[in-house]
Design a protein around this motif. Structure first.
Motif: not given
Lengths: 535, 253, 744
Positions: B133-143, B188-192
């Motif tokens: 979901a292309a979110l890992w980089e942004e939240v990996s440190d605050r899961l 989101i569109e890119e992700l889709m």
């Protein structure tokens, strides 16, 4: 001037101010109430100086000034002295006209002796005796007294330990055996062997009892010291040290000493048993009873309230019927608490309790076990009283959880129950907690239903102790609120008890207000959280 | 349409109480492509989407006629449980709806329900889903921070991660970008487009540019009727129906 | 970017799914079932309470027990023992026939000391004693004892009649005693007997005081004066032997005052029956204060000695008339536990009445033949009647709550010893023959009185404060004031009650005149403050919306000023004693724990409730309405009063209703802050007794299932219905208001 006045009134400003005045009045009332309680309660523990006043007619009185009276704003006309020595003089308090006092003194050697009976004694230590023979007199007596006090306290603790421990234990076992015997005798011949065994056991217990009793006598005989106090009225009073709870010399105390004394008195108040039909000593059993009752109630009310709310909001088909039920449940919160008490008496005590007694405690009938007031019935009654609070709070919380949150879970393939348990319940937990705390606060302050369902002025034992089954749900208990009512209105010596009641009031008030503040805080945090979710 | 069919809809009609909301709709949605439903408000496009994972079951008084097959299985088949269906057909909602739990717990929620207990497995699934979901980089440190602290776009991507954590075949998206700003929308569109290779995506949108940008096929619905369905390029450049043309060119009310 | 991980499918475990679905289904059942049960049991409260009340209004029932028992001959008197094991009857032949009521066992004893004479009449004389008149002019006292023994776990009773030394009424021993009445007070027995030819003889012990040493006691025998009131037909003497009532064939009752045993006086004669039909039966209800009169026409009425209008000597006054019999009354028997009694007639009808309520409860079924003797069992649970042929019929009577009727609970009732019908609540008394007075009216009155004064105090303050907070107060202040008021709502009522009773009551007693002045003084103070405020240059004024804070010190100053002024005015105008002035000038009594104290304390409890709800509904008035009004140039006060207040008026109504409901049910405050006397007057300086406090005080002492117990449940039921209705109305109004706001 006149026109400006008319214009002023037409603008409505005076009315606005009048409305403000109403609010100011309401707030002032709260302030006055809190101030009255604080002043009366907190002053109670302070070691007030003992004033020795010589009156115009030559009599000398010594006592602590507890009240002054005069025309509003005018000079003090008369003072109220706590002269104590209830067993020597008839009254605890005397009013003295200010003008009648010719001399005032605060002799440092005056002591206040707290006793287990008859309230405090105010006077001067004259001598200390052992087995009736003086061992120290005059100035030396004070030191001798101080030296002996710890031993006397230890002895009193030991005596009490035997009384409640060994002897209480034997009594309880005897009672159990007697009930068992009664049951066996009903069975007739078939149980003869058991009967004989039980009787042998009883005989053994009798011996145990005698042993404990002789130990008690021995312990009591060790308490040989006594103190003789000369009162201002010129009488001497000998008090066995076994009866002395504490001695202090308010006139000789430094401020830190007074503070220390104050702290110990406060500690005694919250940790000790009451004395003198609740007018002295502490309120520990009442605190314990209140807490216990509220705990049992919470254990009952939380799951029931939550299940009912979940049913109403999550499972029931929403419609006119559910709305009607919801309104009815809400309105139940406004039904007088005494009505719940009446229900508790009719249903819990007589219907349910009576049945339990007939089924399981037939041996001890007609003395009721559960068929009379007890902590379980009181807790259940209060649970019923407060369940609307929990339901309403939980329902409010459920309504605030957006539908999309539930859909999100369902769309992942979760069942309704999984959604309810794993998503909805954790989300609504703070609301449940808020409701529960409000319910606890209400229960802690409620008295009227408890008067009918199991609260007593003096309970012989706590509902929780070290004897199996540890939690004694059938026992009657003490309660802070009832303590206030009882000591304030039913006690023979209301004047002497009043400061004690104020202290209890303060304690109850602090508990209730803290619980409420906590709930309000929780709720406002909750509201803020949902507001951010809504973004 | 050379790809094998993923979703087949045959003569689907739906009533809310007495009101007919979908009218005799038939269509075939191919596998591993993005299909968009467009149309004016109230045309039934969200209703149609919610038919695909039977979310309409939750609404009182809904009646459905017709057949929907996903991967060859009739979704109204008595032998098929709705939870099983929804495991296969994930959904992302118009408004992001993270649970009031931590980011990790949000993503792990679905797998846990399905019986994944091992912490290592869960860690793996959460990481893969968040990466997908292309979110890992942004939240990996605050899961383990609350998901409610994420921005709107992040929340929506978290919802996508949550949906793909249970490895569905189909991903339904109900106007996923309507509450987002253009930058978040673009992400989101890119992700889709990236997810297209693994999932069959059905998206409802009122934004025609979005449909044109991301979808392979487009269906145009109007008042419960499927007016036209075909390759996006065809619909947008050469609509076969006057009404479609009116709508696309903005001449529609 | 390609998918950067290996897809490892999460398996779809079918059995697991099935299990999950099962759990789901069961959970739904459990929650639904549990929820329904919980809600049902909450709502069942009212049902359980109602169930306890129902028996109160169940009519009395009676059923015949077994077949009639043959006593053998006509009887003069019949009675049963406490456990209704046996009955006994006295026959003219001088025999005591004892029969087991179960139908088994028959014993006959002879009346001792008859010496060949016959028994001519018999009467009940209190304390379980009977008096038998003989044909040779003597009176024999009989007391029947039943010794209870246990044999093989079964109870057996052995009757043993005890006789006292006969008293000769006719010293010649020739004339028969035709009627007799007697009493056994401490001073010595009193016996009144009619001997033929008509003479009324009083035999009593007269105490003669001696100058030295103890006085002497002497039995005297004297004739009572007779006049032409008709032939003597019935006698009744009260248990103290003070008042003798003589019923005549002309339907009159003649009363003799026997207090001075040496000088009996004929005091009065009243016509007691309609159309002058003969008085056939006289008897007392339990307690010997109410006289029951039965006549030849079948009429039954109760009478009492009451002071005449405007005081004066007591006169015989008619209290109640009961459902008349169709034939002449032959006998009556009182209950020994309450004010009930049975009467019988020549047609064989036996009826059960209750004296306090004036109601005929029941006609006992299935008996024929003229009844000669009737007796109400000692526990009031059975009746035995013996007819002219000597057949005894036994009934079970189930009548646990005879004293309760709607009339007894809510209307005026003429109680014993009261000059007129009144509302009285007095549930228990010191003696066994106490008449329970269970009128709920004074309690309902007390509740309403307390509520009224509380609302008079609370409503203006709460509503004005709510208006101020919602319309004029600075928002930053509002955020602290609202929780403060919420805390005020959470104060335990026992704390308020304690402060009201022990602190506020004496304070108010001391400064009452000042308290009266406080209102106007405070209003004046506010105006003065406002004037001063306007003198301050605008720039240096506090921001608007904080006036209330500025007024707190004003309230303090006004308080001090009012109390000082009150003291001065009291000394100057009221002679330094306002209580005396209240009593002399206004005729008002003053209790320390009075309605003012309750009003303030309960007002304190009610203010936050009214405030919170009213403030909510005011605040929720849509902002655009205010904006519209202000934009038209209206002042903030005009906007508040003309736009906001009318819009929110349903909310304010429901706020007052809910406050009302709370005040009605409040227990601890009224319990602790009033004297709890059930009086009925609106005097603000007197106390009252409220329903709730009454329950709290009396329920712990009330025996389970007893009448008082159930009446207290009824009181609780009333409270429940009352508050529930009020709250529901308020809630519905509020819901409608919410919908209206949504439409605005």
């Amino acid at each position: 001037m006149k026109t400006s006045l008319r214009r002023l009134f037409r603008s409505g400003e005076p009315y606005v101010w009048l409305a403000g005045g109403a609010l100011a009045l309401a707030l002032s009332m709260v302030v006055i109430l809190v101030a009255v309680i604080l002043v009366n309660a907190l002053g109670f523990f302070w070691p007030r100086a003992v004033m020795q006043a010589t009156l115009r007619d030559g009599t000398v009185v010594a006592g602590q000034v507890v009240d002054r009276e005069g025309a509003a704003g005018g000079p003090i006309v008369r003072v109220k002295l706590k002269v104590a020595n209830r067993d020597l003089t008839s009254a605890d308090f005397v009013w003295i006209d200010d003008s009648a006092i010719t001399a005032r003194a605060y002799p440092p050697e005056i002591v206040v002796v707290e006793r287990t009976e008859w309230g405090p004694l105010i006077g001067v230590v004259k001598e200390v005796r052992e087995r009736g023979a003086p061992v120290a007199t005059g100035a030396a007596a004070a030191a001798a007294l101080d030296a002996r006090l710890p031993a006397a306290a230890r002895l009193r603790r030991d005596v009490r330990a035997v009384e409640t421990g060994a002897i209480g234990d034997v009594n309880r076992k005897q009672e159990q055996l007697r009930l068992a015997l009664k049951g066996l005798e009903k069975r007739g011949a078939s149980a003869r062997a058991d009967v004989e065994a039980a009787q042998r056991e009883l005989a053994k217990l009798d011996e145990e009892y005698k042993a404990a009793e002789s130990r008690l006598i021995e312990l009591r005989s060790r308490g040989t010291a006594a103190v003789v106090v000369a009162t201002a009225a010129g009488k001497d009073k000998e008090v066995p040290l076994a009866q002395v709870v504490g001695v202090y010399r308010p006139n000789a105390m430094s401020t830190p000493a007074k503070v220390w004394h104050y702290a110990t008195r406060v500690w005694e108040f919250v940790s000790d048993d009451p004395r003198e039909s609740n007018t002295e000593g502490g309120v520990f059993p009442a605190i314990f009873g209140t807490v216990m009752m509220v705990m049992i109630m919470s254990v009952i009310v939380a799951p029931l309230g939550v299940v009912a709310a979940f049913y109403l909001r999550e499972y029931a088909k929403q419609g006119a019927m559910v709305s009607a039920v919801r309104i009815a449940v809400n309105n139940l919160a406004g039904v007088p608490s005494i009505v719940f008490g009446v229900f508790g008496v009719g249903f819990f005590i007589y219907a349910v309790g009576g049945t339990i007694d007939r089924w399981f405690y037939a041996e001890s009938l007609p003395a009721p076990t559960f068929g009379t007031g007890g902590i379980l019935w009181a807790s259940l009654t209060l649970a019923l009283l407060t369940i609307p609070v929990v339901i309403v709070a939980t329902e409010e919380g459920l309504a605030a959880i957006p539908r999309s949150t539930r859909e999100g879970s369902l769309a992942l393939g979760a069942t309704k129950f999984e959604t309810t348990l794993r998503v909805v319940l954790p989300a609504v937990m703070p609301s449940v907690l808020t409701g529960l705390i409000l319910a606890m606060a209400r229960a802690a302050g409620e008295v009227a239903p408890l008067m009918l369902t199991g609260v007593v002025k003096l309970a012989p034992s706590l509902p929780l102790d070290g004897l199996p089954p540890f939690l004694h749900l059938e026992r009657k208990f003490m309660h802070l609120g009832f303590h206030i009512y009882d000591v304030g209105f039913q006690s023979p010596n209301v004047d002497a008890a009043r400061p004690m009641v104020f202290a209890t009031t303060l304690l109850l008030l602090v508990i209730v207000v803290l619980l409420n503040l906590f709930a309000i805080q929780l709720r406002s945090r909750l509201r803020r959280r949902y507001r951010t979710t809504a973004l | 349409m050379l790809e094998p069919a993923m979703i087949e809809i045959e003569r689907l009609s739906l009533w809310y109480a007495d009101k007919r909301a979908l009218n005799d709709i038939s269509m075939t949605i191919p596998k591993q492509r993005i299909t968009a439903f467009i149309g004016p408000s109230g045309c039934g496009k969200s209703t149609l989407l919610r038919c695909l994972n039977r979310m309409n079951d939750l609404v009182d008084g809904v009646r459905i006629e017709g057949v929907i097959r996903i991967g060859g299985t009739d979704i109204h088949d008595a032998g098929l449980d709705v939870t099983e269906l929804r495991k296969r057909v994930g959904m992302v909602f118009q408004k992001s709806n993270p649970f009031p739990k931590s980011i990790f717990e949000n993503v792990a929620y679905g797998p846990r329900i399905l019986g994944v207990r091992s912490r290592a497995d869960l860690d793996g699934i959460v990481e893969r889903s968040l990466r997908a979901a292309a979110l890992w980089e942004e939240v990996s440190d605050r899961l383990h921070d609350t998901a409610l602290g994420l921005s709107g776009g992040q929340q929506q991507r978290l919802c996508i991660a949550r949906a793909i954590a249970v490895e569905p075949d189909v991903l339904l998206m109900d106007e996923p970008c309507s509450a987002l700003d253009p930058i978040a929308t673009a992400k989101i569109e890119e992700l889709m487009l990236e997810l297209r290779s693994s999932y069959t995506i059905v998206i409802v949108t009122h934004n025609m540019q979005q449909a044109a940008r991301v979808s392979d096929d487009t269906g145009f619905l109007l008042l419960g009727d499927l007016v036209e369905f075909g390759a996006t390029r065809g619909i947008f450049t050469n609509p076969g129906d006057k009404r479609t043309e009116d709508y696309i060119t903005g001449r529609f009310g | 970017m390609a998918i950067a991980f290996q897809v490892r499918r999460i398996p779809l475990d079918r059995t697991r799914t099935a299990r999950r679905l099962l759990v789901d289904r069961w959970a739904a059942r459990v929650v639904t079932g549990g929820g329904l049960v919980i809600i049902a049991s909450i709502l069942a409260i009212v049902g359980v309470i109602a169930l306890e009340i129902v028996p109160l209004f169940r009519p009395a029932r009676a059923g015949r027990v077994g077949e009639p028992i043959a006593v053998g001959s006509p009887v003069l008197l019949a009675a049963v023992d406490e456990y209704r094991d046996a009955m006994y009857a006295v026959t003219p032949a001088g025999r005591i026939e004892i029969r087991g009521l179960s139908g088994h066992g028959a014993v006959t004893h002879d009346v001792a000391g008859l010496n060949g004479a016959g028994v001519t009449t018999a009467a009940v004389a209190g304390g379980g004693r009977h008096l038998l008149g003989t044909s040779d002019g003597r009176v024999i006292s009989l007391e029947m004892k039943f010794d209870v023994t246990f044999e093989d776990g079964r109870r057996r009773i052995v009757p043993s009649p005890q006789f006292a030394e006969p008293v000769a009424v006719d010293p010649d021993g020739r004339r028969a005693v035709t009627r007799v009445a007697g009493a056994f007070p401490d001073g010595g027995p009193v016996i009144v007997a009619e001997v033929s030819p008509p003479r009324l003889v009083l035999v009593a012990v007269v105490q003669r005081k001696a100058l030295i040493g103890p006085g002497t006691k002497e039995e005297t025998r004297q004739d009572l004066p007779l006049s032409d009131d008709g032939a003597i037909n019935a006698l009744a003497l009260d248990g103290r032997g003070d008042d003798l009532f003589v019923g005549t064939t002309r339907g009159r009752i003649v009363r003799y005052d026997l207090r001075d045993r040496a000088n009996p006086v004929r005091v009065e004669a009243v016509d007691a029956t309609t159309a002058g039909s003969a008085v056939t039966v006289l008897g007392f209800l339990n307690g010997d204060r109410t006289l029951v009169v039965g006549d030849a026409a079948g009429g039954v009425s109760t009478w009492q000695l009451l002071p005449g209008p405007g005081g004066g000597a007591p006169r015989l006054t008619r209290l109640n008339d009961f459902e008349p019999h169709a034939a002449a009354i032959t006998a009556m028997s009182p209950s020994r536990r309450d004010k009930g009694f049975v009467t019988s007639d020549t047609a064989g009808v036996v009826r059960l009445h209750y004296g306090t309520t004036g109601q005929t409860l029941l006609t006992l079924p299935g008996h024929a033949g003229s009844v000669r003797a009737v007796t109400f069992a000692p526990k009031a649970d059975g009746v035995v009647a013996v007819d002219a042929t000597g057949r005894a019929t036994h009934w079970d009577v189930d009548n646990p709550h005879p004293e309760v009727t709607m009339k007894a609970l809510f209307a005026k009732v003429w109680y014993e010893g009261y000059g007129e019908p009144t509302y009285v609540w007095q549930s228990t008394g010191g003696t066994d023959d106490f008449e329970a007075k269970l009128s709920l009216t004074p309690l309902v009155f007390g509740t309403l009185k307390g509520t009224l004064y509380a609302l008079l105090f609370a409503v203006p303050i709460a509503l004005l404060a709510a208006l101020y907070v919602s319309e004029f107060m600075h928002p930053s202040l509002r955020a602290t004031v609202k929780p403060a008021v919420e805390i005020m709502a959470a104060l335990p009522s026992v704390v308020l009650g304690f402060l009201a009773g022990l602190w506020l009551a004496p304070v108010i007693e001391a400064v009452l005149p000042g308290l009266v002045l406080f209102g106007p003084v405070f209003a004046l103070g506010i105006l003065v403050t406002l004037f001063l405020w306007r003198r301050v240059p605008a720039a240096r004024r506090l921001r608007p919306g904080v006036e209330a804070l500025a007024l707190v010190p004003v309230a303090a100053i006004a308080g001090w000023f009012a109390f000082t002024l009150g003291g001065i005015l009291e000394a100057w105008l009221l002679g330094g004693d306002y209580r005396g002035w209240l009593g002399s000038a206004l005729g008002l009594g003053f209790d320390q724990r009075n309605s003012v104290v309750v009003g303030i304390a309960m007002g304190f409890a009610v203010i936050p409730i009214i405030f919170t709800i009213a403030e909510d509904s005011l605040t929720n008035v849509p902002q655009h309405l205010r904006a519209g009004s202000l934009a038209l140039g209206a002042t903030r006060w005009q906007t508040a009063v003309r736009i906001v207040l009318p819009t929110a008026s349903p909310g304010i109504f429901s706020a007052i209703m809910i406050g009302f409901g709370r005040a009605v049910g409040e227990t601890m405050i009224v319990l602790m802050a009033t004297g709890n006397t059930p009086v009925m007057d609106w005097n603000i300086f007197s106390g009252f007794r409220a329903l709730s406090a009454n329950i709290a005080v009396e329920l712990p002492e009330a025996p389970e299932q007893g009448t008082l117990f159930r009446v207290l449940f009824l009181a609780a039921f009333l409270l429940f219905c009352f508050t529930f209705t009020v709250n529901t109305v308020a809630e519905l109004v509020r819901l409608r208001l919410r919908r209206r706001y949504q439409g605005l």
